[in-house]
Structures are given as C-alpha cells and as structure tokens.
Motif scaffolding. Structure first.
Motif, PDB file in Angstrom:
ATOM      1  N   TYR A 247     -11.550 -10.506   4.623  1.00  7.62           N
ATOM      2  CA  TYR A 247     -10.659 -10.591   3.453  1.00  7.62           C
ATOM      3  C   TYR A 247      -9.908 -11.917   3.492  1.00  7.62           C
ATOM      4  O   TYR A 247      -9.549 -12.398   4.572  1.00  7.62           O
ATOM      5  CB  TYR A 247      -9.633  -9.448   3.457  1.00  7.62           C
ATOM      6  CG  TYR A 247     -10.190  -8.141   2.944  1.00  7.62           C
ATOM      7  CD1 TYR A 247      -9.986  -7.740   1.632  1.00  7.62           C
ATOM      8  CD2 TYR A 247     -10.935  -7.312   3.786  1.00  7.62           C
ATOM      9  CE1 TYR A 247     -10.507  -6.548   1.154  1.00  7.62           C
ATOM     10  CE2 TYR A 247     -11.463  -6.111   3.313  1.00  7.62           C
ATOM     11  CZ  TYR A 247     -11.247  -5.738   1.998  1.00  7.62           C
ATOM     12  OH  TYR A 247     -11.769  -4.568   1.528  1.00  7.62           O
ATOM     13  N   LEU A 248      -9.653 -12.470   2.322  1.00  5.44           N
ATOM     14  CA  LEU A 248      -8.829 -13.672   2.261  1.00  5.44           C
ATOM     15  C   LEU A 248      -7.371 -13.269   2.465  1.00  5.44           C
ATOM     16  O   LEU A 248      -6.854 -12.383   1.780  1.00  5.44           O
ATOM     17  CB  LEU A 248      -9.002 -14.372   0.912  1.00  5.44           C
ATOM     18  CG  LEU A 248      -8.271 -15.714   0.776  1.00  5.44           C
ATOM     19  CD1 LEU A 248      -9.101 -16.703  -0.046  1.00  5.44           C
ATOM     20  CD2 LEU A 248      -6.888 -15.577   0.163  1.00  5.44           C
ATOM     21  N   HIS A 249      -6.734 -13.914   3.438  1.00  6.83           N
ATOM     22  CA  HIS A 249      -5.343 -13.610   3.756  1.00  6.83           C
ATOM     23  C   HIS A 249      -4.423 -14.518   2.955  1.00  6.83           C
ATOM     24  O   HIS A 249      -4.461 -15.729   3.105  1.00  6.83           O
ATOM     25  CB  HIS A 249      -5.109 -13.779   5.267  1.00  6.83           C
ATOM     26  CG  HIS A 249      -5.768 -12.692   6.063  1.00  6.83           C
ATOM     27  ND1 HIS A 249      -5.068 -11.690   6.678  1.00  6.83           N
ATOM     28  CD2 HIS A 249      -7.079 -12.418   6.280  1.00  6.83           C
ATOM     29  CE1 HIS A 249      -5.916 -10.856   7.268  1.00  6.83           C
ATOM     30  NE2 HIS A 249      -7.148 -11.277   7.047  1.00  6.83           N
ATOM     31  N   THR A 250      -3.616 -13.904   2.097  1.00  6.72           N
ATOM     32  CA  THR A 250      -2.762 -14.711   1.225  1.00  6.72           C
ATOM     33  C   THR A 250      -1.547 -15.262   1.952  1.00  6.72           C
ATOM     34  O   THR A 250      -0.925 -16.209   1.480  1.00  6.72           O
ATOM     35  CB  THR A 250      -2.242 -13.875   0.040  1.00  6.72           C
ATOM     36  OG1 THR A 250      -1.430 -12.818   0.564  1.00  6.72           O
ATOM     37  CG2 THR A 250      -3.391 -13.305  -0.783  1.00  6.72           C
ATOM     38  N   GLY A 251      -1.169 -14.612   3.061  1.00  4.27           N
ATOM     39  CA  GLY A 251       0.070 -15.026   3.730  1.00  4.27           C
ATOM     40  C   GLY A 251       1.318 -14.522   3.021  1.00  4.27           C
ATOM     41  O   GLY A 251       2.432 -14.854   3.402  1.00  4.27           O
ATOM     42  N   ASP A 252       1.123 -13.708   1.977  1.00  6.06           N
ATOM     43  CA  ASP A 252       2.263 -13.135   1.259  1.00  6.06           C
ATOM     44  C   ASP A 252       2.436 -11.673   1.650  1.00  6.06           C
ATOM     45  O   ASP A 252       1.459 -10.946   1.803  1.00  6.06           O
ATOM     46  CB  ASP A 252       2.065 -13.237  -0.256  1.00  6.06           C
ATOM     47  CG  ASP A 252       2.276 -14.656  -0.753  1.00  6.06           C
ATOM     48  OD1 ASP A 252       3.264 -15.280  -0.313  1.00  6.06           O
ATOM     49  OD2 ASP A 252       1.456 -15.142  -1.548  1.00  6.06           O
ATOM     50  N   VAL A 253       3.679 -11.278   1.777  1.00 12.10           N
ATOM     51  CA  VAL A 253       4.008  -9.911   2.142  1.00 12.10           C
ATOM     52  C   VAL A 253       4.529  -9.191   0.902  1.00 12.10           C
ATOM     53  O   VAL A 253       5.333  -9.750   0.150  1.00 12.10           O
ATOM     54  CB  VAL A 253       5.074  -9.906   3.263  1.00 12.10           C
ATOM     55  CG1 VAL A 253       5.647  -8.505   3.474  1.00 12.10           C
ATOM     56  CG2 VAL A 253       4.453 -10.434   4.543  1.00 12.10           C
ATOM     57  N   ALA A 254       4.032  -7.982   0.683  1.00 14.22           N
ATOM     58  CA  ALA A 254       4.409  -7.244  -0.522  1.00 14.22           C
ATOM     59  C   ALA A 254       4.482  -5.759  -0.251  1.00 14.22           C
ATOM     60  O   ALA A 254       4.024  -5.271   0.788  1.00 14.22           O
ATOM     61  CB  ALA A 254       3.388  -7.508  -1.631  1.00 14.22           C
ATOM     62  N   THR A 255       5.040  -5.042  -1.224  1.00 11.47           N
ATOM     63  CA  THR A 255       4.944  -3.584  -1.275  1.00 11.47           C
ATOM     64  C   THR A 255       4.074  -3.235  -2.468  1.00 11.47           C
ATOM     65  O   THR A 255       3.886  -4.047  -3.368  1.00 11.47           O
ATOM     66  CB  THR A 255       6.334  -2.948  -1.461  1.00 11.47           C
ATOM     67  OG1 THR A 255       6.894  -3.437  -2.691  1.00 11.47           O
ATOM     68  CG2 THR A 255       7.260  -3.304  -0.310  1.00 11.47           C
TER      69      THR A 255
END
Lengths: 549, 549
Positions: free
Chosen positions: A420-428
């Motif tokens: 998977y491409l890791h966006t480096g963004d953290v979310a809910t």
C-alpha cells in the motif's frame, strides 16, 4: 482462483488509455467554448487542438522523438494547457517545474528529471540564466515572451513560443502507444533531503480524469462539474497537474479561464467577467476572495470551490458559506495524482440548515474517490475501528498512484511497504467511511499504545487565554514509548504555569475528548517557536533540541 | 515514436480494473438507498454486498473455482443484479440467457457458452426441462421460485435461490486478478446462421461504466444520471447488460427499481410509487407509457428516457416531449457493450422552443461517447465527408468492444477487418460529428458509386396515398453494380402503376432529397411483403426470389 482469458481477432484493436483521448472530442459538442488567458487570449477548443499539433511539430523539429523530458516553467496559461497535451501526446514526459522552490532545488529538479527542453515564461528567464552553467541535460529553451523582446541570455534559445507555433503545421498524427508510458513528472519536497520525483502514466492520468469527473459531476448541485460549468483554476498547474482538473475540464469541453501570474485585481476582474462556477485552491487564495475589499460586492453564489493543499479552517468555511460559496474540502498529495477523498454532501446533507453542521461536514477530509481503496491502519497494517476516534495511518491503492520515486529505489520501497502507498497522514474514519486527518505520522505522539494528535493538543492548549502560540511534539520515553511535550509562547504580560495549562486540559479529559495520556507531563515556556522557511512549526528542530538537552 | 517506461517499487500495487470496484463504495455515501424488486423486495446496498458475498459462497460450494460459465435466466430482478456482480467477481463468466430466442437457439447458446450452472426463474424451468436431454455442459440448476414450491423436474436442482443464499456466509474475500479476465458473455442473432457469442472483460465493463456515467451525468438537466437519480431499467438485463446502466447505477449508489416480468400495470404502479428519474427502453415500451390509458394522468415530467434497440420514431418522440419526458436516442449493439453514441443536447439546444427542432436533435443517432473513436467510411475505409448526406459504414474503436465472437475465428476476423469493428450500420455524419443511421449495410443499395438507403426509399414510397406497404432491395446490375427494386402492396381497391410511383418520387429528385439514381427502374406489386418471424421485412427472401426468377 481461476479466470478465463480469450483470444482476440488478429485485427481487434486493444484500445490504450491515452491522454490524446481526453482531447479528442473537446471541440465537438460545444464548438464555441473558449480557453481564456487573462485579458490577452481567447480561443476555441478547435484552436487548442491545432495549437497542440503545432507544439508537437515544434518539439519534433527540435529533435525530440519521444521518451524525453520537456519542462514547462510558467504561470497557469493556455500554453501550459497545450503542454499538458502536446508533450505527453508525443511520447515525451512533461516536467512541471515548481518555480516556488529555492533556486538550488529548481536546479536539482531540472537536472534530476533530465530536462532536454524547457518552455519558460520570460519572467523566469533570469533564474534559468543564473542556473544555466550547472545544467546537465538542458539543450534548448523556448521562451514565451508575450510580445516583449527576449532579453539577452547565454542560454540556447530555440525561439519564442508563439513564433515557433505560428511557423509550424497545425496537423500532426498522434500515434497510439503503450498506456503505461510515462506522461508527467514533478517533484515533492519534504522537510529533509532532496526533492523527490513522482511520475504518472497515460493510463493513470486518464483513469484519474474519469474518476475525478465522476466524483464531482455526480453531486446534484447547480454549479457542480457538468458540461455547462465554467472552470477557473486557482492552483498552480505545476502543483500536481492543478489537481488534474484541467484534464477534466478539457474532457468536458467547458470554458476555461486561466489567470496567469496571480494578481488579485486581474483575478477578480476575470471572475466578474467570466463568472466561473468551479475552482480549486488552497485556503489562502479563497481568503482573498471572501476577504478582499474589492471582492465585497462580487456575487460568489454560483461558485463551487474545492479546497486542498492544507486543512480547510472552520472560520474560512463559514465565511465562504455566508457568501453563498459551495465549498468542500478535498485531499490528496503529489504521490497520488492527487485525488484520494472529497467531503461528500448528499441531497439531505445539503438541506441541513444548521451552519455549524454544514461546516462540520464540509471541512472533513472526506470520502474516498471511486476506485480509491483507502484504509486507516495501525502499525501492523490492521484496520483501526471506524469510530472516528481511533487514529491510524492512511494507506491507499488506486489506479493512479506513483509507482515509486524517480531513481530513488529505497524511498520507493519505503513508500510502498506492505503493498500500500503510505501517505504519512494520520486520520480517523467514521462508520460511513469518511476520514478526518489528525496529524502527520511523524508528528503524532505514540504513548502507551495510543496515538495522540499533536495538532489537536496544540489547538486545545492554544485556547488558553494566556497562550500566544504552542508547539507539541513527542519525546522518547522508556516506559510509554513517547510522551507529549509542549513548547508554549505566552501572550505579552501573561503569567501562566505548566500546572495552569494542565488544568485547562482537564475538562477535555473529563468529557472524553482527549485521553488522560494526552496531557503533557513536560511543558516549557519560550520566547518563540522555531519555524521552517515557509513558516510552518519546525518540529524536527524542537525534537532535536530536546534530544540534545 | 519512443516512450519512457519506468520501473515500479516491488511493493507498488498495479491496480486492476475489476467489477468489484464498481460495487465497493455503493453503500457508503447514501446508506439508505434501496434496491427494489416489484412490490416484493426492498433492501439496501449494504445488503446487496452481503448477498453478493452469499452468492459467491454458493457458487464456491457448487465447485465453481473461477473461469467457468454461470448463466442467469430471469426477468430484471435483484437476483440478476447480484449475478452481475457475484458471478464475475468470483472469476466466473456470466452468461445472460436471452429467453426471447427460440428454444433451439436457447439450447444452442447454453451449450456453446458451456454453461455449468444456470440460475433460473421458476417460470423458465419447463423450458429448461424440455431442453435438458440435449445439455452438454450444464451440471446444476438454481431455481428462484419466489416462495412457490419447485415443480417436479428431472434436472439436477442445487437448491432454491433464496434458501441457498440464506444458508451461505455473507462474507467472501474477492481477490484481485487480471483485468483482462472475461466477465460476461451473451449471444447476438443475425438473419442467418447460429447465434454468435460476444464477450466482455472486467476492464471493458469498468471503462464502459465510467464513460457512460460521464456521458449522461455531464448534461445539466435536473433528471440526468446523478447521485440522487432513481433508476428504473425497462430493457431486459440480458440485452447487452441492460446497456450497462445497472453498473452505472450501482457505482453511484442510487435507488434501483426492478420491474421483473414486464406487466404494464405493475410497471406503472412501481413508476408512481418510486418516481424514477431515469430509464432506458426500446420505443415500444415507451409507447406504453405515453399511450396506455392508465398512464394518462401519471406525471412523466421528471423522467429522462434513453431510447435504443431501434430508431426513435418522430411521432413517439413528439408524444413523449409533450408529456414532459426528457427523451434522447442512444446507439450501440451487442458487439459494443453497447454504448457508442447518444443524441447530445447542450444548454442552448435545450432552450430551443421549436418542437420539430427538438425532435430533430433528439432522434439523431448522436455523438460518440467519450473514448469511442467512431468513423463513417466508404468501402476503402476512407472517411466520407461530414456533410450529413454522404453515407458510409460506421466503424469503431473503443476500450469496450468484443474482441471477437466466441469460437468463431472467421467471423471474428470479418468483424475486425482493417483494425476497426464493423457495425454493419450505414450512416451520415454532420460537421459536429453527430451521426444519423440510414440503413443496414447489407440493405443499402450501391448504384453507380452512390449509396442509396433502402429505408429512405421505403419511407418515401410509403407516402403515396395508394401504398399500404413497401420493401426496397438492391438487385445486381451489370452496368450500375446494383439497382433499387421496390415490392409494393397497395391499399385495398387502389389502382396504382409503377409509373405513378416514379412520378411520386420525382419532386424529391427535383428538390435534391434523393438522387435520380435512387428511383427504382423495377417496381412490382404483390399481395404481401415477406416477413421474418419477428415481423421485420425479410429482404433476404425478397432478394432470393428475384435472383431465382
């Protein structure tokens, strides 16, 4: 699992997905629609197609036979749009130069991308002249001088853009080729290291165009992206293909209004004249529209705006809604072509009268675009609960993600670890699959198995009446992995102790809005917060100082 | 021409275009939207996904491991929709049985397609029972009995559809696989020979879905195909995937109303209850809506209808427009998935008040769908002039055309000769690229280098007050290649001579509406026109008789 594949007739045509197909019918359904550049140029799609053919002939005459990189260094213009088509349609690769980078970074990207020809606005000629001694691949420069004489330069000038096009034939046979051919490339900058080159194929851009068109057209609002829309991009074309929208607009054959060098007065004048119904920009540009005195009496009520590049602040969303703007947030990044999500409002959502609820829906990072397989996962790549509370990293698959960084194999593997491409963004994520970005993964604080958003903490601490500014970072902790650390700048004349800050956070803990583990043990006061050159909080420096101390 | 291809990170995911991606987000944006089947069934998209998983488990339990053919023999139903997804998503091939064919033809298609399992409505069980002794590949039958007991049959019944689904798990992992895997197959019948099997891959259906969605959504009419539309198909699902619209509707997650066995009363009741905004059908079905006494007071003014399968008659278009229906013609065929063109009306076209002009625009065969490379060519594959007068054959390329006929290599080569799919339809094209079908190529009369439409001639001769019916065919001619021949049936008690017919055509020649070469030298009178079993003029028989005589 088995599948069945069948033979094809020898004459059966395997139709490749190519950028030329986006242009093909642009002039057919509504032949009067115009491409407008400031108050200088206005022409039809039929003319666009002819000019794309002229550009292709110019590139051929310079010895470019496909597979080479041609850069564009320009403001948003009809020329840039021509480059979006003519360069990849000849099998070459369009490098969209980010002229907002430092000159050293610009030089790096030109050499790293192996630009052979650069098409530049005359405004950038002094910069290129300065860099020229260090060019490693550039052979020729085409200058768009917009009627002015080209200044003296030691660069090898192939000619003036308009003059070269005028001298070329308006017929060119654009052959079919492999849809996996690279069409575009550009560079993304992090806080560390050299800019990294991402690249997109014809197939990727065609699929991105179809999916983005579908996402925005399917929403039943008068000013959505349909074939009578008027499109005015307010994001630089070099910024991830202006989010791919110029391709969508061309596929639909709608009027395009290109503002060139961004000047509020000219932009407002174009707005009033052409009445765009759809634009996209970063929050700052929209702020200009809702805040500029000259825009006070401009009717914004038929305008849809997609906000990206940074989170959409509630206050700006409110101001825009009060002016009648149909505003929604979108999300994506250089690595992702860019679209991944958009805030979605269905017919019932749109009918909600409560303004704060409208804002809440519109500033969400949003729901995945069709054909985006988006997950929010923990460090072991397991999906986090869709409770809109548990944080995880956004990872994605889709048909339009860069398949690596150009000539950076290690970073490429890192980007795509686990498939998977890791966006480096953290979310809910909520139960409807809509996400809300909480932080960058490098800034999130992992404490006792929980993730705490440094941005949330900054927002909460920032509401203390004595606090002028605050930065929160995670610091290593033997027992908890990390613990939050807050660096606070007080308003002049205020006296606030660490204990006061913690007391200010306690009600949030009591209400369950933050976990008790999120309350910083360590709070320091300082005169100023370290910032990067673009004015963002420099968390790396803050962490570095703490580690050293 | 060179191109550049770049390596991918080892973890980079090559995202295949699969039918499962059409279903993926159907339940996310508007979770309350329903799939309705008559007055019997109504469930959400979340339930659809679960039922698709249940169906997949049922197929697995029957030993189907992908690459095998599973047929559906049903009216338009929620089951059929489940089959549209569950069968190809398990790597199997969906065969949509055309139960309107003769029983011998149905048997041929079942054996030729190598159906292993048939999911059938109980209404078709007697037919299948009758054919069973001649089945060569069928192993098991799943019967949808809709609450009735399954009648006695010597067929091997795997179970009742609902009972099998109820007993299966609602979880199934649908893996990714090659997008070139065949997803669907069905049979097209010509006037001669056996039915021919066409086949479509996952990639083809996904691209068709995106392009059709885009074509219909981009038009800015209240009732166009957007995400608050209500969809009610009125074309059988077996007829070229109901023109692909069920996939579009599912991608958008909109309400679907499936009418089952076509009965005017039930269909009208569903119409009044669910107020569909978009449907598609052949002219006859629309005629029912504008002509049926029970439909007289039904509000049709929010309804968009796409007409295909046969030319849209002016009179029907007029009647529909007068009832407020937003009606347009579309064009395609079994070999083409099916969409090739739709009549296009832009904002200005829609504002035209003259009814006859509205009709003229709406009954055109229309403009190519995006990504359809459509040409009208002469016998040497040269484009004919875009003057809307010169006739030629429609040939096409696009990403969703059958790549051959199943196990018919010679017919496949014939279909794709010269690298284009030959539609066998003759049309003219105007300067805006919009086409108008004139005839089938086998019926067009090629005389002295000119093409004459047999249908035009029939229409013109048919306006003579003494003529009841007429058929026109080309007959071989040593000098001119072919000459038109007219077979005329007079109205009772009328006396008309061949010379009167020619005199009737002369004003058309004088006004330039037909060429003087189009006037038949040979006109015969008869008691009746030979017809095929479905009531069409049997031109083959007419030509045969003439050659023999």
């Amino acid at each position: 699992m088995n599948i069945r594949k069948l033979p094809k007739a020898s004459g059966a045509y395997s139709f490749p997905l190519l950028i030329k197909h986006i242009l093909q019918y642009s002039d057919v359904l509504e032949p009067d629609r115009q491409i407008v550049y400031r108050d200088q140029v206005s022409y039809s799609y039929a003319e666009l197609k002819k000019r794309v053919a002229r550009l292709a002939n110019v590139l051929s005459s310079l010895g470019l036979s496909g597979g080479e990189t041609v850069a564009v260094c320009d403001y948003d213009s009809h020329r840039y749009l021509e480059g979006f088509f003519g360069i990849p349609m000849t099998g070459n690769v369009l490098h969209t130069i980010n002229w907002r980078l430092s000159s050293a970074q610009i030089l790096y990207t030109i050499n790293h991308a192996e630009d052979v020809v650069i098409i530049t606005h005359v405004d950038f000629l002094p910069l290129l002249t300065q860099l020229a001694p260090q060019f490693t691949s550039v052979k020729k420069i085409i200058v768009a001088s917009e009627g002015q004489p080209i200044p003296e330069t030691p660069l090898t000038i192939a000619g003036e853009y308009e003059e070269l096009l005028a001298a070329a034939s308006d017929q060119f046979h654009f052959p079919d080729f492999d849809e996996e051919a690279v069409a575009t490339t550009f560079y993304t900058t992090g806080t560390t290291g050299s800019p990294k080159g991402v690249y997109f194929t014809h197939r990727q851009l065609v699929l991105h165009t179809l999916a983005v068109a579908l996402s925005f057209m399917s929403v039943d609002k008068a000013c959505s992206f349909n074939n009578s829309a008027v499109y005015m991009p307010l994001t630089p074309f070099f910024h991830v293909h202006a989010w791919g929208f110029p391709y969508v607009a061309t596929l639909l054959g709608i009027k395009q209004v290109l503002v060139g060098r961004f000047e509020p007065e000219m932009t407002l004048k174009l707005f009033v004249t052409h009445k765009p119904t759809i634009s996209h920009c970063v929050p700052t540009i929209l702020q200009m529209f809702v805040g500029h005195p000259a825009a006070k009496h401009v009717d914004l009520s038929r305008w849809k705006v997609i906000i990206g590049g940074a989170a959409l602040p509630s206050a700006l969303c409110k101001a825009a809604l009060e002016r009648g703007v149909d505003i929604v947030a979108g999300y994506g990044m250089s690595e992702t072509c860019p679209f991944l999500t958009t805030a979605y409002l269905g017919p019932e959502d749109r009918a909600v009268e409560d303004l704060s609820e409208q804002i809440r829906m519109r500033i969400r990072t949003g729901s995945p675009t069709v054909f985006v397989d988006l997950r929010v996962v923990d460090e072991d790549m397991r999906d986090v609960p869709a409770d809109d509370e548990t944080m995880g990293e956004i990872v994605v698959r889709s048909p339009w993600l860069t398949q690596g960084y150009y000539r950076e194999p290690e970073l490429s593997e890192q980007l795509w670890r686990g498939g998977y491409l890791h966006t480096g963004d953290v979310a809910t994520m909520n139960e409807r699959g809509s996400i809300k970005i909480a932080d960058r993964i490098k800034d999130v604080i992992k404490t006792g198995g929980e993730w705490v958003s440094s941005i949330d903490l900054e927002n909460f601490i920032g509401t203390h009446p004595g606090v002028a500014e605050v930065a929160v970072v995670g610091i290593p902790d033997a027992k908890w992995g990390e613990r939050p650390f807050a660096l606070v700048v007080l308003k002049q004349g205020q006296e606030v102790a660490a204990e006061d800050i913690r007391a200010h956070l306690q009600p949030l803990v009591d209400r369950g809005e933050i976990s008790k583990w999120a309350v910083p043990d360590s709070i320091q006061f300082a005169e100023a917060i370290p910032k990067t050159s673009v004015g963002k909080i420099d968390k790396k420096t803050i962490r570095g100082r703490l580690t050293l101390s």
